[in-house]
Design a protein around this motif. Structure first.
Motif, PDB file in Angstrom:
ATOM      1  N   ILE A 117       0.771  -1.288  -0.075  1.00 50.33           N
ATOM      2  CA  ILE A 117      -0.005   0.029  -0.040  1.00 50.33           C
ATOM      3  C   ILE A 117       0.740   1.194  -0.158  1.00 50.33           C
ATOM      4  CG2 ILE A 117      -1.903  -1.394   1.107  1.00 50.33           C
ATOM      5  CD1 ILE A 117      -1.206   0.136   3.734  1.00 50.33           C
ATOM      6  N   LEU A 118       2.033   1.211   0.496  1.00 50.25           N
ATOM      7  CA  LEU A 118       3.142   2.323   0.273  1.00 50.25           C
ATOM      8  C   LEU A 118       3.325   2.654  -1.162  1.00 50.25           C
ATOM      9  CD1 LEU A 118       5.525   1.320   3.333  1.00 50.25           C
ATOM     10  CD2 LEU A 118       3.363   2.915   3.246  1.00 50.25           C
ATOM     11  N   ASN A 119       3.649   1.847  -2.014  1.00 48.39           N
ATOM     12  CA  ASN A 119       3.987   1.959  -3.485  1.00 48.39           C
ATOM     13  C   ASN A 119       3.270   1.668  -4.435  1.00 48.39           C
ATOM     14  OD1 ASN A 119       4.908  -0.551  -3.497  1.00 48.39           O
ATOM     15  ND2 ASN A 119       6.927   0.119  -2.610  1.00 48.39           N
ATOM     16  N   ASP A 120       2.158   0.643  -4.153  1.00 45.83           N
ATOM     17  CA  ASP A 120       1.232   0.243  -5.306  1.00 45.83           C
ATOM     18  C   ASP A 120       1.815  -0.993  -6.109  1.00 45.83           C
ATOM     19  OD1 ASP A 120      -1.122   1.250  -4.510  1.00 45.83           O
ATOM     20  OD2 ASP A 120      -0.963   2.912  -5.686  1.00 45.83           O
ATOM     21  N   ASN A 121       3.001  -1.154  -5.494  1.00 49.46           N
ATOM     22  CA  ASN A 121       3.655  -2.532  -6.255  1.00 49.46           C
ATOM     23  C   ASN A 121       2.661  -3.668  -5.735  1.00 49.46           C
ATOM     24  OD1 ASN A 121       5.841  -1.548  -7.860  1.00 49.46           O
ATOM     25  ND2 ASN A 121       7.154  -1.304  -6.113  1.00 49.46           N
ATOM     26  N   TYR A 122       2.918  -4.683  -6.868  1.00 53.93           N
ATOM     27  CA  TYR A 122       2.105  -5.893  -6.485  1.00 53.93           C
ATOM     28  C   TYR A 122       2.620  -7.092  -7.075  1.00 53.93           C
ATOM     29  CZ  TYR A 122      -0.148  -5.753 -11.068  1.00 53.93           C
ATOM     30  OH  TYR A 122      -0.301  -5.633 -12.412  1.00 53.93           O
ATOM     31  N   THR A 123       2.369  -8.367  -6.386  1.00 54.84           N
ATOM     32  CA  THR A 123       2.737  -9.481  -6.951  1.00 54.84           C
ATOM     33  C   THR A 123       1.717 -10.562  -6.815  1.00 54.84           C
ATOM     34  OG1 THR A 123       4.474 -11.035  -7.101  1.00 54.84           O
ATOM     35  CG2 THR A 123       3.925 -10.109  -4.743  1.00 54.84           C
ATOM     36  N   HIS A 124       1.793 -11.622  -7.057  1.00 56.54           N
ATOM     37  CA  HIS A 124       0.889 -12.793  -6.985  1.00 56.54           C
ATOM     38  C   HIS A 124       1.780 -14.058  -6.428  1.00 56.54           C
ATOM     39  CE1 HIS A 124      -0.759 -10.445 -10.218  1.00 56.54           C
ATOM     40  NE2 HIS A 124      -2.100 -10.845  -9.942  1.00 56.54           N
ATOM     41  N   PHE A 125       1.046 -14.872  -5.764  1.00 56.06           N
ATOM     42  CA  PHE A 125       1.371 -16.194  -5.713  1.00 56.06           C
ATOM     43  C   PHE A 125       0.026 -17.120  -5.699  1.00 56.06           C
ATOM     44  CE2 PHE A 125       0.123 -14.574  -1.505  1.00 56.06           C
ATOM     45  CZ  PHE A 125      -0.451 -15.555  -0.690  1.00 56.06           C
ATOM     46  N   TYR A 126       0.064 -18.546  -5.618  1.00 60.06           N
ATOM     47  CA  TYR A 126      -0.883 -19.360  -5.894  1.00 60.06           C
ATOM     48  C   TYR A 126      -1.095 -20.329  -4.874  1.00 60.06           C
ATOM     49  CZ  TYR A 126      -0.213 -17.738 -10.850  1.00 60.06           C
ATOM     50  OH  TYR A 126      -0.237 -16.818 -11.696  1.00 60.06           O
ATOM     51  N   VAL A 127      -2.508 -20.863  -4.548  1.00 58.88           N
ATOM     52  CA  VAL A 127      -2.493 -21.666  -3.615  1.00 58.88           C
ATOM     53  C   VAL A 127      -3.305 -22.919  -4.238  1.00 58.88           C
ATOM     54  CG1 VAL A 127      -3.872 -22.278  -1.527  1.00 58.88           C
ATOM     55  CG2 VAL A 127      -2.817 -19.897  -1.992  1.00 58.88           C
ATOM     56  N   LYS A 128      -2.631 -24.133  -4.033  1.00 59.64           N
ATOM     57  CA  LYS A 128      -3.205 -25.318  -4.802  1.00 59.64           C
ATOM     58  C   LYS A 128      -3.441 -26.412  -3.885  1.00 59.64           C
ATOM     59  CE  LYS A 128      -0.823 -23.693  -8.878  1.00 59.64           C
ATOM     60  NZ  LYS A 128       0.275 -24.084 -10.106  1.00 59.64           N
ATOM     61  N   LYS A 129      -3.908 -27.593  -4.361  1.00 62.07           N
ATOM     62  CA  LYS A 129      -3.757 -28.839  -3.598  1.00 62.07           C
ATOM     63  C   LYS A 129      -2.628 -29.399  -3.757  1.00 62.07           C
ATOM     64  CE  LYS A 129      -7.802 -30.622  -1.722  1.00 62.07           C
ATOM     65  NZ  LYS A 129      -7.618 -31.132  -0.066  1.00 62.07           N
ATOM     66  N   ALA A 130      -1.943 -29.753  -2.533  1.00 61.22           N
ATOM     67  CA  ALA A 130      -0.531 -30.385  -2.652  1.00 61.22           C
ATOM     68  C   ALA A 130      -0.641 -31.689  -3.383  1.00 61.22           C
ATOM     69  CB  ALA A 130       0.069 -30.513  -1.297  1.00 61.22           C
ATOM     70  N   ASP A 131       0.342 -32.018  -4.371  1.00 56.03           N
ATOM     71  CA  ASP A 131       0.481 -33.160  -5.110  1.00 56.03           C
ATOM     72  C   ASP A 131       2.060 -33.510  -5.095  1.00 56.03           C
ATOM     73  OD1 ASP A 131      -0.113 -35.041  -6.913  1.00 56.03           O
ATOM     74  OD2 ASP A 131       0.453 -33.860  -8.550  1.00 56.03           O
ATOM     75  N   ALA A 132       2.100 -34.785  -4.718  1.00 60.74           N
ATOM     76  CA  ALA A 132       3.674 -35.257  -4.717  1.00 60.74           C
ATOM     77  C   ALA A 132       4.381 -34.812  -6.077  1.00 60.74           C
ATOM     78  CB  ALA A 132       3.800 -36.520  -4.481  1.00 60.74           C
ATOM     79  N   SER A 133       3.416 -35.226  -7.334  1.00 62.64           N
ATOM     80  CA  SER A 133       4.157 -35.159  -8.548  1.00 62.64           C
ATOM     81  C   SER A 133       4.689 -33.629  -8.890  1.00 62.64           C
ATOM     82  CB  SER A 133       3.218 -35.635  -9.527  1.00 62.64           C
ATOM     83  OG  SER A 133       2.741 -36.771  -9.409  1.00 62.64           O
ATOM     84  N   ARG A 134       3.715 -32.758  -8.266  1.00 63.56           N
ATOM     85  CA  ARG A 134       4.046 -31.494  -8.619  1.00 63.56           C
ATOM     86  C   ARG A 134       5.280 -30.912  -7.774  1.00 63.56           C
ATOM     87  NH1 ARG A 134       1.079 -27.410 -11.002  1.00 63.56           N
ATOM     88  NH2 ARG A 134      -0.819 -28.623 -10.922  1.00 63.56           N
TER      89      ARG A 134
END
Length: 354
Positions: A117-134
């Motif tokens: 909120i100080l500089n309006d920079n943003y990024t993303h991350f993902y939440v998924k079901k854990a899977d051993a292959s991945r």
């Protein structure tokens, strides 16, 4: 080129105790409780459209006021773990701008947009079901690819950092033809190397929407790199073609680019370069790789029919008996790495004798 080479949807494989211990050893476990299933309890949603008013197959989800407060706090803590080693002092400067849910594909991830909120920079991350292959795929990407990647696991939930770049399908459709002839030749070279890297480490399903093109400005020109963004198909399919991006119809424009821009001798040179680089990375992280492969060797990552098909196809491709003797997908991976290292050392020995 047009025949389907993937038929069945891949199931999710659980994380075994040995892999969990490995993840703890290398700081991949989250101390913050966040569950994929909690995010599924949204109370409403709207469709997310791109700048051309096309449906992105993502929906923006909403939660009740009571649930949203707790979810936001935990997501901010997850962000701090991913990017600042859990420093909670930054939380007051963060805002969860949006939570999007993907209705397409195997993993059906949530995409979290975090803004400073100080500089309006943003990024993303993902939440998924854990899977051993991945998880195996992510760890191999971190160790063996040119780029590192952050991810965390909390019980049956996986958190992945966002990999920046232009989606391959978008790049091919809207930008590829506009590149200069020199840039096209460089992109062709990168696709050859990317194809070789995926094949050796058995990362499957690299259709154009499962990788990104990353433009990098270097002095007076732009260099293009290719990065995988989906690791669901690590060591699962029995068909060897699945691990070679060149055989997917979605990648035909890239394959055509290789044929148009590169001579056969150059293609072989770039393949050799990528094998040598991979061999060096495997040797430089030998203990970590060996432990990961040992765990993979005892894990079930694919149906028996897939294992039998893949190891025989690899045996016919290489004439290496280690593939034929493989007892699991993990030991197939071990055989692949041993094959690459053996050839790398033999090549260097030959050079030294000249």
């Amino acid at each position: 080129m047009n025949e389907p080479i993937m038929i069945f949807k891949k199931p999710s494989y659980p994380i075994n105790p040995a892999l969990l211990e490995y993840l703890q050893r290398f700081d991949r476990l989250s101390e913050v409780s966040v569950f994929y299933d909690d995010l599924l309890r949204f109370s409403g949603s709207v469709t997310v459209y791109d700048t051309m008013d096309q449906d992105t197959l993502w929906i923006r989800v909403y939660y009740s006021e009571f649930e949203r407060e707790e979810i936001d706090l935990n997501l901010k803590k997850i962000y701090s773990l991913l990017h600042s080693d859990g420093n909670l002092s930054i939380i007051k400067f963060l805002n969860i701008d949006s939570i999007d849910y993907c209705t397409f594909g195997n993993s059906k991830p949530f995409r979290i947009k975090v803004r400073n909120i100080l500089n309006d920079n943003y990024t993303h991350f993902y939440v998924k079901k854990a899977d051993a292959s991945r998880i195996y795929g992510l760890e191999l990407e971190h160790i063996l690819s040119p780029d590192k990647i952050n991810f965390l696991v909390y019980k049956d939930t996986l958190i992945e950092e966002h990999i920046m770049g232009i989606p391959g399908d978008v790049f091919i459709k809207t930008l590829l033809q506009e590149r200069s002839e020199t840039e096209k030749a460089q992109i062709a070279k990168e696709f050859v190397k990317f194809n070789e890297r995926c094949m050796i480490r058995l990362l499957g399903d690299m259709r154009s929407y499962n990788y990104v093109i990353v433009p990098i400005h270097d002095f007076d020109h732009v260099v293009y790199k290719i990065r995988a963004i989906d690791f669901d198909q690590q060591c699962y399919e029995g068909n060897f073609k699945v691990y070679r991006p060149q055989f997917f119809k979605e990648n035909y424009p890239m394959v055509k680019l290789v044929k148009d821009k590169l001579q056969e001798s150059s293609i072989e040179q770039y393949k050799d370069e990528e094998r040598a680089v991979l061999a060096k990375r495997i040797l430089s992280a030998e203990n970590r790789i060996n432990r990961l492969l040992e765990i993979m060797g005892e894990d079930e990552l694919a149906p028996e029919a897939h294992l039998q098909q893949l190891k025989m196809e690899l045996y016919r491709y290489t004439n290496d008996m280690n593939f034929k003797k493989a007892k699991s997908m993990g030991t197939v991976m071990s055989a692949a790495f041993e094959f690459i290292i053996r050839n790398f050392k033999n090549t260097n020995l030959f050079k030294n004798k000249m």
